[in-house]
Design a protein around this motif. Structure first.
Motif, PDB file in Angstrom:
ATOM      1  N   CYS A 127      10.982 -50.438 -67.839  1.00  9.16           N
ATOM      2  CA  CYS A 127      10.939 -49.466 -68.926  1.00  9.16           C
ATOM      3  C   CYS A 127      11.790 -48.250 -68.593  1.00  9.16           C
ATOM      4  CB  CYS A 127       9.499 -49.035 -69.180  1.00  9.16           C
ATOM      5  SG  CYS A 127       9.277 -48.033 -70.668  1.00  9.16           S
ATOM      6  N   SER A 128      12.626 -47.859 -69.532  1.00  5.86           N
ATOM      7  CA  SER A 128      13.484 -46.702 -69.343  1.00  5.86           C
ATOM      8  C   SER A 128      12.662 -45.450 -69.070  1.00  5.86           C
ATOM      9  CB  SER A 128      14.342 -46.493 -70.592  1.00  5.86           C
ATOM     10  OG  SER A 128      15.228 -45.414 -70.430  1.00  5.86           O
ATOM     11  N   GLY A 129      12.980 -44.761 -67.999  1.00  4.47           N
ATOM     12  CA  GLY A 129      12.265 -43.549 -67.615  1.00  4.47           C
ATOM     13  C   GLY A 129      11.143 -43.758 -66.627  1.00  4.47           C
ATOM     14  N   ALA A 130      10.866 -45.002 -66.262  1.00  6.81           N
ATOM     15  CA  ALA A 130       9.737 -45.289 -65.373  1.00  6.81           C
ATOM     16  C   ALA A 130       9.953 -44.737 -63.974  1.00  6.81           C
ATOM     17  CB  ALA A 130       9.496 -46.792 -65.305  1.00  6.81           C
ATOM     18  N   ILE A 131       8.868 -44.302 -63.354  1.00  2.36           N
ATOM     19  CA  ILE A 131       8.853 -43.917 -61.947  1.00  2.36           C
ATOM     20  C   ILE A 131       7.945 -44.892 -61.197  1.00  2.36           C
ATOM     21  CG2 ILE A 131       9.325 -41.489 -62.439  1.00  2.36           C
ATOM     22  CD1 ILE A 131       6.347 -40.911 -62.010  1.00  2.36           C
ATOM     23  N   SER A 132       7.870 -44.729 -59.903  1.00  2.65           N
ATOM     24  CA  SER A 132       7.101 -45.675 -59.089  1.00  2.65           C
ATOM     25  C   SER A 132       5.655 -45.771 -59.531  1.00  2.65           C
ATOM     26  CB  SER A 132       7.172 -45.277 -57.613  1.00  2.65           C
ATOM     27  OG  SER A 132       8.486 -45.374 -57.120  1.00  2.65           O
ATOM     28  N   GLU A 133       5.052 -44.660 -59.913  1.00  2.64           N
ATOM     29  CA  GLU A 133       3.643 -44.678 -60.321  1.00  2.64           C
ATOM     30  C   GLU A 133       3.420 -45.534 -61.564  1.00  2.64           C
ATOM     31  OE1 GLU A 133       2.452 -40.629 -60.750  1.00  2.64           O
ATOM     32  OE2 GLU A 133       1.983 -40.397 -58.611  1.00  2.64           O
ATOM     33  N   ASN A 134       4.477 -45.767 -62.331  1.00  2.00           N
ATOM     34  CA  ASN A 134       4.353 -46.642 -63.500  1.00  2.00           C
ATOM     35  C   ASN A 134       4.431 -48.111 -63.116  1.00  2.00           C
ATOM     36  OD1 ASN A 134       6.479 -44.221 -64.962  1.00  2.00           O
ATOM     37  ND2 ASN A 134       4.276 -44.329 -65.285  1.00  2.00           N
ATOM     38  N   VAL A 135       4.747 -48.397 -61.847  1.00  2.00           N
ATOM     39  CA  VAL A 135       4.763 -49.757 -61.323  1.00  2.00           C
ATOM     40  C   VAL A 135       3.433 -50.089 -60.650  1.00  2.00           C
ATOM     41  CG1 VAL A 135       5.851 -51.335 -59.678  1.00  2.00           C
ATOM     42  CG2 VAL A 135       7.271 -49.803 -61.055  1.00  2.00           C
ATOM     43  N   PHE A 136       2.830 -49.137 -59.942  1.00  2.00           N
ATOM     44  CA  PHE A 136       1.584 -49.373 -59.216  1.00  2.00           C
ATOM     45  C   PHE A 136       0.475 -49.890 -60.138  1.00  2.00           C
ATOM     46  CE2 PHE A 136       2.625 -45.328 -56.499  1.00  2.00           C
ATOM     47  CZ  PHE A 136       3.743 -45.962 -55.971  1.00  2.00           C
ATOM     48  N   ARG A 137      -0.448 -50.652 -59.567  1.00  2.00           N
ATOM     49  CA  ARG A 137      -1.645 -51.043 -60.310  1.00  2.00           C
ATOM     50  C   ARG A 137      -2.487 -49.804 -60.654  1.00  2.00           C
ATOM     51  NH1 ARG A 137      -4.241 -54.648 -55.859  1.00  2.00           N
ATOM     52  NH2 ARG A 137      -3.142 -53.040 -54.659  1.00  2.00           N
ATOM     53  N   ALA A 138      -3.133 -49.835 -61.794  1.00  2.00           N
ATOM     54  CA  ALA A 138      -3.983 -48.708 -62.196  1.00  2.00           C
ATOM     55  C   ALA A 138      -5.071 -48.449 -61.169  1.00  2.00           C
ATOM     56  CB  ALA A 138      -4.594 -48.980 -63.565  1.00  2.00           C
ATOM     57  N   SER A 139      -5.550 -49.510 -60.532  1.00  2.00           N
ATOM     58  CA  SER A 139      -6.613 -49.366 -59.540  1.00  2.00           C
ATOM     59  C   SER A 139      -6.142 -48.725 -58.247  1.00  2.00           C
ATOM     60  CB  SER A 139      -7.213 -50.739 -59.210  1.00  2.00           C
ATOM     61  OG  SER A 139      -6.225 -51.599 -58.647  1.00  2.00           O
ATOM     62  N   ASN A 140      -4.828 -48.554 -58.112  1.00  2.00           N
ATOM     63  CA  ASN A 140      -4.282 -47.977 -56.882  1.00  2.00           C
ATOM     64  C   ASN A 140      -3.290 -46.858 -57.193  1.00  2.00           C
ATOM     65  OD1 ASN A 140      -4.288 -47.867 -54.081  1.00  2.00           O
ATOM     66  ND2 ASN A 140      -2.628 -49.368 -53.850  1.00  2.00           N
ATOM     67  N   GLY A 141      -3.606 -46.083 -58.222  1.00  2.00           N
ATOM     68  CA  GLY A 141      -2.798 -44.912 -58.542  1.00  2.00           C
ATOM     69  C   GLY A 141      -1.759 -45.120 -59.625  1.00  2.00           C
ATOM     70  N   GLY A 142      -1.719 -46.298 -60.224  1.00  2.00           N
ATOM     71  CA  GLY A 142      -0.750 -46.561 -61.279  1.00  2.00           C
ATOM     72  C   GLY A 142      -1.053 -45.801 -62.555  1.00  2.00           C
ATOM     73  N   VAL A 143       0.000 -45.459 -63.283  1.00  2.00           N
ATOM     74  CA  VAL A 143      -0.131 -44.653 -64.491  1.00  2.00           C
ATOM     75  C   VAL A 143       0.523 -45.382 -65.659  1.00  2.00           C
ATOM     76  CG1 VAL A 143       0.463 -42.449 -65.575  1.00  2.00           C
ATOM     77  CG2 VAL A 143      -0.086 -42.527 -63.128  1.00  2.00           C
ATOM     78  N   PRO A 144      -0.165 -45.501 -66.799  1.00  2.00           N
ATOM     79  CA  PRO A 144       0.459 -46.107 -67.985  1.00  2.00           C
ATOM     80  C   PRO A 144       1.684 -45.303 -68.417  1.00  2.00           C
ATOM     81  CG  PRO A 144      -1.918 -45.903 -68.276  1.00  2.00           C
ATOM     82  CD  PRO A 144      -1.564 -45.101 -67.057  1.00  2.00           C
TER      83      PRO A 144
END
Length: 396
Positions: A127-144
């Motif tokens: 996704c355009s604009g994504a950072i690493s936190e947008n890749v992580f699982r939600a259960s481990n710090g990931g952000v929609p």
């Protein structure tokens, strides 16, 4: 004229302010199955339709895939460059980006789509604009992001629906602040008559260790999802890739820096010194660090630092598209210029591989998949050739 390309310095300054307000999404930003057309049959590791998956940011989502080179023509099909043209003055970006137009910008020519038959199914989660936190699982710090679940959580659904064989990952550019770097360097050219490389290099040096730690965590998150889905690490490969420079070295720019042609015509408002820094210091620094992450995590590395050589915005070896120079992968630029006034589409497309560039990166991925899963390769183009001229070399 287009974006920065204007005959008036005052108007240029106004448009640069608009660029600042717009916040370019560079490298460089719905359901996963809709986004990637994943198979509908139930699969498991080693069975069912094979899949190649892309994850990460705009450099792999397909941002700028709308454009076949750059043209000064603002009307109609922009001299054949605008793939979103419908008729008259009507444009439909969904022709290229589908339901992600105005958002993730997953184009029909994105890397996993243009790589060819390396798997039965191509799934684009990037996704355009994504950072690493947008890749992580939600259960481990990931952000929609942009209304979608974190990409690792989306991957879990794909891993259950298809037999995933390749995961291509491009991440870290937005963490590092590529958008701000490009913006500040352009502002220094247009407004302040000063260089950006010194201040920007200091900022990169302060951030890069943390950025690379998050890239490594992105790989770990992907591994965790795949293991939970029953995959062994050796049953598929992760290809971590670097970024190409969208602008050439100063000596390779077809416009002199002593006038406003880089701004008014070329869409590459950067001083020679800053261009040299970006091409020969910043891009290699990022690539070298990403190569280190790949080696530490035991994944494949695809170095794209030289992928656009001679095909960059304003490069001497390439041409603007015109009636006398039709759009062609052999002669046109492979990256989108800066269009700050959005007279030819959204500003977030600026400085990304365009349609021709994406076909080339897709070919790079196909070549890389034919190499050992723990290899490190650089991908380069053949001068005067189209994407079929891409070739691999040992990574620097």
């Amino acid at each position: 004229m287009i974006g920065f390309r204007t005959a008036s310095k005052d108007r240029a300054r106004s448009r640069v302010r608009r660029l600042t307000g717009a916040g370019m999404v560079l490298p460089l930003a719905v359901s996963a199955l809709l986004a990637g057309s994943a198979g509908t049959s139930v699969a498991s590791p080693g069975t069912g339709p094979t899949a190649v998956v892309s994850m990460g940011d705009s450099y792999i989502s397909g941002e700028a895939g709308r454009w076949k080179g750059n043209s000064l023509t603002n009307s109609g099909n922009r001299t054949g460059t605008d793939r979103a043209w419908v008729s008259g003055s009507t444009y439909d970006p969904a022709k290229v980006y589908g339901s992600t137009a105005g958002g993730c910008h997953r184009s029909d020519s994105a890397e996993v789509k243009s790589a060819g038959a390396i798997a039965d199914v191509a799934v684009n989660l990037a996704c355009s604009g994504a950072i690493s936190e947008n890749v992580f699982r939600a259960s481990n710090g990931g952000v929609p992001f942009k209304g979608e679940a974190p990409q690792a959580d989306q991957l879990a659904a794909v891993a259950a629906a298809d037999n995933v064989k390749v995961i291509a990952l491009s991440i870290g550019g937005n963490d590092l602040g590529f958008a701000d770097i490009i913006k500040e360097c352009a502002l220094d050219f247009v407004l302040w008559n000063s260089y950006c490389y010194d201040d920007q290099q200091s900022g990169v040096d302060q951030k890069i260790d943390g950025v690379m730690a998050n890239v490594g965590k992105s790989v770990d998150e992907i591994r965790a999802v795949m293991r939970a889905a029953g995959y062994t690490d050796s049953s598929y490969r992760i290809v971590l890739q670097s970024y190409p420079s969208p602008i050439p070295r100063g000596a390779e720019n077809r416009y002199t820096q002593s006038d406003w042609s880089r701004l008014n015509t070329g869409g590459c408002p950067f001083w020679n010194r800053d261009s040299d820094w970006a091409r020969d210091s910043l891009v290699p620094q990022i690539a070298d660090r990403l190569k280190g992450v790949a080696a530490a995590k035991g994944v494949q590395f695809l170095d794209l630092r030289d992928m656009l050589q001679g095909r960059e915005v304003c490069a001497k070896a390439s041409k603007l598209v015109s009636t006398s120079a039709p759009a062609s992968a052999k002669t046109s630029e492979w990256a989108r210029w800066i269009d700050s006034s959005e007279t030819q589409g959204p500003v977030q497309e600026s400085m990304h591989p365009n349609y021709f560039g994406q076909l080339a990166v897709g070919r790079c991925l196909a070549l890389a998949v034919a190499q050992p899963a723990n290899s490190a390769s650089g991908c380069k183009n053949t001068a005067g050739a189209d994407q079929t001229g891409m070739f691999l070399t040992p990574a620097p």
